[in-house]
Design a protein around this motif. Structure first.
Motif: not given
Length: 311
Positions: A108-111, A117-124, A168-172, A250-258
């Protein structure tokens, strides 16, 4: 723009931590192996986790600088509030990151940490745009066209759908839920983003301020679906039988998050442009354009709403 770019790097660094199972490589917080300033030996998972912390510290300093600068030169009250909200967000983000270490990566905390973090990025990203030349200039006012729903309704709903899908993606990724809710969210995002972009291009395709982010959104959506499929194959089908995370995973997951972060940010930018060019009747939230004083300091003309408030 520099601060927003650093936050994007922070999201990539965080994804590298998760994908390499390096979340507890530095076992203490707020110190790193008992020190606040010494750089530990950057080996194995420590290089990912400690680099993530250093980028986070840089982002915090840049965000404070942006807030102080905005407070000094920008007369738009809501703009100053937005900048200080970004400061509060990065502080909360740091606390959540520390709690993930102290309590050994609770899902829960990690999610929540990933989502904020995504919200912070959108603010900036929003602050970077709203303080740019185009962001402070008076927008061209367009007449709403086309059937319902209005773009001013559809765009915020799409932002909400993408944001929920990132949760949902972060929780998964953090083993909080199974894959099915994430796949259902992906189908919803596919429909909402396609609807928004097609409606925007059909109704206002000749307006570059709306057409460009809409086209970028379609391109990012196609890339994100491809990366999602690659992440599923490498993480779910290939990775479970291996003792360490595969490089392909690692590469595909990181690229998916980015790419997901960019998708959300562009959706937010398109929503801002829709609200600027198609304001609700009788409401002008963006005020008047920015002007420069003879001394070179930025100043804004006071909007009618601010004049009434001051009176």
């Amino acid at each position: 723009m520099l601060a927003a770019g650093c936050v994007f790097l922070l999201i990539v660094a965080g994804a590298l931590v998760t994908s390499n199972d390096a979340g507890l490589s530095v076992p203490d917080w707020p110190t790193s192996f008992g020190s606040l300033y010494r750089i530990p030996h950057m080996v194995n998972g420590v290089q990912f986790e400690h680099t993530h912390r250093m980028i986070a510290e840089l982002c915090g300093l840049l965000t404070i600088a942006v807030a102080v600068w905005t407070q000094k030169v920008d007369r738009r009250r809501w703009m100053r509030v937005l900048a200080w909200c970004a400061v509060g967000t990065v502080i909360a983000q740091g606390i959540l990151g520390g709690l993930t270490v102290i309590f050994y990566l609770p899902p829960a905390v990690s999610t929540a940490h990933a989502t904020l973090g995504q919200t912070y990025f959108c603010l900036m990203v929003s602050i970077a745009f709203l303080t740019s030349r185009k962001g402070v200039a008076a927008p061209e006012q367009l007449k709403p066209s086309g059937p319902r729903p209005a773009l001013t309704t559809l765009a915020p709903l799409t932002v909400a759908a993408v944001w929920l899908q990132l949760i949902m993606g972060a929780a998964f990724r953090h083993s909080g839920i199974r894959l099915l809710p994430h796949l259902m969210g992906a189908a919803l995002v596919l429909g909402m983003v396609s609807w928004l972009t097609v409606a925007t291009l059909r109704r206002h395709g000749s307006v570059a301020e709306l057409a460009r982010p809409a086209k970028a959104l379609l391109a990012l959506l196609a890339v994100q679906i491809t990366l999602g499929a690659a992440s599923y194959v490498t993480r779910v089908m290939w990775d479970p039988a291996t003792p360490a995370p595969l490089t392909s995973m690692v590469l595909s997951t990181v690229a998916h998050v980015a790419c997901g972060a960019l998708l959300l940010a562009v959706t937010v930018l398109l929503t801002i442009q829709v609200e600027r060019h198609l304001p609700a009747a009788g409401f002008e939230p963006w005020g008047e354009p920015l002007t420069l004083s003879p001394q070179g300091q930025a100043a804004h003309s006071i909007s009618p709403l601010e004049r009434r408030a001051d009176a």
